[in-house]
Scaffold this active site. Structure first.
Site, PDB file in Angstrom:
ATOM      1  N   HIS A   1      24.450  33.467  35.139  1.00 58.18           N
ATOM      2  CA  HIS A   1      23.741  33.816  36.374  1.00 58.18           C
ATOM      3  C   HIS A   1      24.396  35.019  37.050  1.00 58.18           C
ATOM      4  O   HIS A   1      23.729  35.903  37.584  1.00 58.18           O
ATOM      5  CB  HIS A   1      23.712  32.619  37.328  1.00 58.18           C
ATOM      6  CG  HIS A   1      22.945  31.446  36.792  1.00 58.18           C
ATOM      7  ND1 HIS A   1      21.688  31.576  36.232  1.00 58.18           N
ATOM      8  CD2 HIS A   1      23.253  30.122  36.715  1.00 58.18           C
ATOM      9  CE1 HIS A   1      21.265  30.375  35.847  1.00 58.18           C
ATOM     10  NE2 HIS A   1      22.194  29.486  36.118  1.00 58.18           N
TER      11      HIS A   1
ATOM     12  N   ASP B   1      14.502  34.925  32.450  1.00 61.02           N
ATOM     13  CA  ASP B   1      14.969  33.688  31.808  1.00 61.02           C
ATOM     14  C   ASP B   1      16.032  33.979  30.747  1.00 61.02           C
ATOM     15  O   ASP B   1      16.014  35.032  30.109  1.00 61.02           O
ATOM     16  CB  ASP B   1      13.763  32.960  31.175  1.00 61.02           C
ATOM     17  CG  ASP B   1      14.083  31.500  30.879  1.00 61.02           C
ATOM     18  OD1 ASP B   1      14.985  30.939  31.527  1.00 61.02           O
ATOM     19  OD2 ASP B   1      13.422  30.922  29.998  1.00 61.02           O
TER      20      ASP B   1
ATOM     21  N   LEU C   1       9.838  51.378  46.618  1.00 64.46           N
ATOM     22  CA  LEU C   1       9.513  50.137  45.900  1.00 64.46           C
ATOM     23  C   LEU C   1       9.561  48.917  46.832  1.00 64.46           C
ATOM     24  O   LEU C   1      10.408  48.845  47.720  1.00 64.46           O
ATOM     25  CB  LEU C   1      10.540  49.940  44.780  1.00 64.46           C
ATOM     26  CG  LEU C   1      10.392  48.670  43.928  1.00 64.46           C
ATOM     27  CD1 LEU C   1       9.206  48.803  42.984  1.00 64.46           C
ATOM     28  CD2 LEU C   1      11.676  48.410  43.123  1.00 64.46           C
TER      29      LEU C   1
END
Ligand code: IPE
Ligand code: IPE
Ligand code: MG
Length: 225
Positions: free
Chosen positions: A30, A13, A125
């Site tokens: 963004h 955020d 991962l």
């Protein structure tokens, strides 16, 4: 033995505020946030105790934003996945989308499928990217998928979720102290860390410091020390 952060989940955020503070449009934030996704994913891929990294990229509530921002985010996502395909493969990272993808455009779904298929044999991962994800929506979809079974158990509901792994460490950047409909079930016993750092400024060294602290926490899971 210290805690291992096997599953790290992050509410990314603060992109918009980061850009506005610089006098730029929210979309610039963004764009920069996508760079942070790459840096944090790469860091986690290099630390073998982290098996799963779940990133909140777009919520079921984010459709409420202005059309122009939503459209930008969709395009950014498509562009990011296309350009990062090689990063996933070179890093042995498996890409797994979570959320209800049915609403996305055909071209975005194709790119999501392509990267998911291309990385399906990667065994380093796992990066779960939460796209049109809402925890309540996920739980309702899971419950519906089990409606013809006789009894629903914690195990069967868990296994029917998009994300089937309990979270060990949940981080929210951007200064707010809320979950915003993220992994409500899986975070039942997660350790929660909140930082004021805005997502574009969140760097691997801050993640490292949080993990260091996480390792010292006594996790009791309802039992006694
Ligand atoms: C998080 O940053 C990214 C998404 C929700 C897509 P925000 O866009 O929420 O940035 P702030 O919280 O408004 O600063
Ligand atoms: C949570 O951030 C969603 C994502 C990071 C994708 P929001 O910015 O949407 O959350 P609220 O509205 O502040 O709770
Ligand atoms: Mg926000």
């Amino acid at each position: 033995m210290s805690n291992q952060p096997r599953h790290v989940a992050i509410i990314m955020d603060g992109n918009g505020r980061w850009a506005e503070m610089k006098g730029k449009t929210r979309t610039f934030g963004h764009e920069q946030g996508a760079e942070t996704v790459r840096a944090i994913t790469t860091y986690c891929a290099q630390h073998s105790e982290i098996e799963q990294l779940t990133l909140y990229a777009f919520s079921t509530e984010n459709w409420k934003r202005p059309k122009i921002e939503v459209e930008f985010l969709m395009k950014l996502l498509e562009r990011y996945l296309k350009s990062e395909r090689s990063t996933y493969l070179e890093g042995n990272i498996r890409f797994e989308p979570i959320g209800d993808l049915s609403i996305f455009s055909k071209s975005l779904r194709n790119v999501i499928d392509d990267v998911q298929n291309a990385t399906s044999a990667c065994n380093g991962l796992v990066q779960n990217l939460a796209l049109n994800y809402g925890s309540r929506d996920e739980i309702v979809r899971a419950a519906n998928s089990l409606k013809n079974t006789e009894t629903i158990t914690v195990e069967s509901l868990s296994a029917a979720l998009d994300c089937t792994h309990d979270v060990d460490l949940l981080i929210r950047t951007g200064g707010d102290h809320r979950l915003s409909n993220f992994l409500l079930w899986q975070a039942a016993y997660a350790e929660l860390f909140f930082t004021n750092t805005l997502w574009p400024d969140f760097a691997p060294n801050e993640l490292e410091a949080i993990i260091k602290k996480f390792k010292t926490v006594e996790r009791r899971f309802g039992g006694l020390a």
